[in-house]
Enzyme design. Structure first.
Site, PDB file in Angstrom:
ATOM      1  N   ASN A 128       0.975  -1.161   0.071  1.00  0.00           N
ATOM      2  CA  ASN A 128      -0.119  -0.037   0.315  1.00  0.00           C
ATOM      3  C   ASN A 128       0.923   1.240   0.030  1.00  0.00           C
ATOM      4  OD1 ASN A 128      -1.948   1.986   0.397  1.00  0.00           O
ATOM      5  ND2 ASN A 128      -2.437   1.456   2.720  1.00  0.00           N
ATOM      6  N   CYS A 131       0.659   5.475   2.030  1.00  0.00           N
ATOM      7  CA  CYS A 131       0.999   6.097   3.354  1.00  0.00           C
ATOM      8  C   CYS A 131       1.796   7.527   3.089  1.00  0.00           C
ATOM      9  CB  CYS A 131       1.787   4.997   3.833  1.00  0.00           C
ATOM     10  SG  CYS A 131       0.885   3.397   4.140  1.00  0.00           S
ATOM     11  N   LYS A 166      -0.360  -1.315  -4.453  1.00  0.00           N
ATOM     12  CA  LYS A 166      -1.691  -0.910  -4.527  1.00  0.00           C
ATOM     13  C   LYS A 166      -1.752   0.652  -4.394  1.00  0.00           C
ATOM     14  CE  LYS A 166      -5.940  -1.245  -1.686  1.00  0.00           C
ATOM     15  NZ  LYS A 166      -6.501  -1.851  -0.468  1.00  0.00           N
ATOM     16  N   ILE A 192      -8.380   0.444  -7.215  1.00  0.00           N
ATOM     17  CA  ILE A 192      -7.802   1.640  -6.508  1.00  0.00           C
ATOM     18  C   ILE A 192      -8.209   1.521  -4.981  1.00  0.00           C
ATOM     19  CG2 ILE A 192      -8.386   3.159  -8.549  1.00  0.00           C
ATOM     20  CD1 ILE A 192     -10.955   4.308  -7.039  1.00  0.00           C
ATOM     21  N   ASN A 193      -7.228   2.344  -4.352  1.00  0.00           N
ATOM     22  CA  ASN A 193      -7.359   2.550  -2.988  1.00  0.00           C
ATOM     23  C   ASN A 193      -8.632   3.522  -2.714  1.00  0.00           C
ATOM     24  OD1 ASN A 193      -7.081   2.526  -0.065  1.00  0.00           O
ATOM     25  ND2 ASN A 193      -4.873   2.252  -0.316  1.00  0.00           N
TER      26      ASN A 193
END
Length: 304
Positions: A128, A131, A166, A192-193
């Site tokens: 991910n 962040c 991601k 998508i996030n």
């Protein structure tokens, strides 16, 4: 009977349905409701180097067509995940799992990914990059092609298992980020996030969530997700896990026609904990109706 299996980086899944990270924990709660081995796989709760309580409460805001969450990556930390969560997971889930890893620096990403890469239960590492980079003024790794490539290369240098990056949709050009990850050695892309969203309590005149803004997910973001998957499919030659607002078998077919090899289902699990097995049960009948003999045949069909 139509073949609804699919493949991600050489790993065969019985079906393309994968609960998304953050919506399924480590599987324990859902295993009390149904046999989670019906799933293709699942992406476990986003894991960081240190244990995290997460953001201040309230963390959730309801929306007409979805929800906003600002949970803040609450998790027990990589050491506890490996020593406690994965052994328990092994008792209830007997397929390769997807390890979702988050970090606030390149070193954190490398450490966590190197640790989880050694775990037999893990089939794919999902990184991910939404962040904030604490060493770059808080800008998310996934909003810069250079930063995204740097994380990808760093993780690939310490892992042997497939790495799927991601991506955040909160960018001007999603294809630039995807291309950067691909050039740095990514094995696949997840997208998508969540979109960045906000609600305001008009009685108090203040934001609903304590963190003011959070990740917007749910049915409203589905068209955005389909568009971005479509664009990334044309931009890179990597398998894609499509994510964003999926809640029906029809949504799965649409996302795969856009270019996804599998899908992740997030917010829908929170409104209907049985949504994934329901979709898996509905897929064969829908395939027959649409004259689809093999689900993998439709990947990217909308590009023809």
């Amino acid at each position: 009977m139509p073949d609804i299996s699919t493949v991600l980086s050489g790993i065969k899944l019985d079906n393309p349905i994968i609960p998304a990270s953050g919506a399924f924990g480590f599987g324990q709660e859902f295993a009390r409701l149904y046999d989670i081995n019906v799933l293709g796989s699942f992406s476990f709760k986003g894991t960081t180097l240190e244990r995290r309580f997460g953001n201040p409460t309230p963390r959730i805001a309801e929306c007409r067509e979805g929800m906003i969450n600002s949970v803040g990556l609450a998790n027990p930390g990589i050491e506890a995940v490996i020593s406690e969560e994965l052994p328990e997971l092994k008792k209830i889930f007997h397929k390769p799992v997807i390890a979702n890893i988050s970090g606030f620096s390149i070193d954190e990403y490398k450490y966590c990914c190197e640790k989880v890469d050694k775990e037999d239960q893990v089939g794919i590492i999902e990184v991910n990059i939404s962040c904030p980079n604490v060493h770059a003024g808080g800008m998310a790794f996934g909003t810069s092609p250079d930063a995204a490539a740097e994380v990808t290369a760093a993780v690939k240098s310490v892992t042997h298992k497939p790495v799927y990056m991601k991506l955040s949709p909160n960018v001007t050009d999603i294809t630039a980020i995807a291309k950067a990850c691909a050039s740095a050695g990514a094995d696949g892309i997840s997208l998508i996030n969540t979109l960045l969203g906000m609600r305001i309590d008009i009685k108090r005149g203040k934001p609903v969530v304590a963190n003011k803004m959070g990740g917007f997910s749910g049915p409203a973001i589905f068209p955005v997700a389909v568009r971005m998957v479509y664009q990334v499919y044309e931009a890179v030659k990597l398998p894609i896990i499509g994510i964003g607002g999926i809640s029906t078998a029809e949504d799965v077919i649409e996302m795969m026609m856009a270019g996804a090899s599998a899908v992740e289902i997030g917010a829908a699990n929170l409104t209907d904990p049985y949504v994934c097995p329901k979709i898996i049960e509905a897929l064969p009948g829908l395939c027959e109706k649409l004259k689809i003999e093999k689900l993998t045949d439709i990947i990217g069909k909308a590009h023809n």
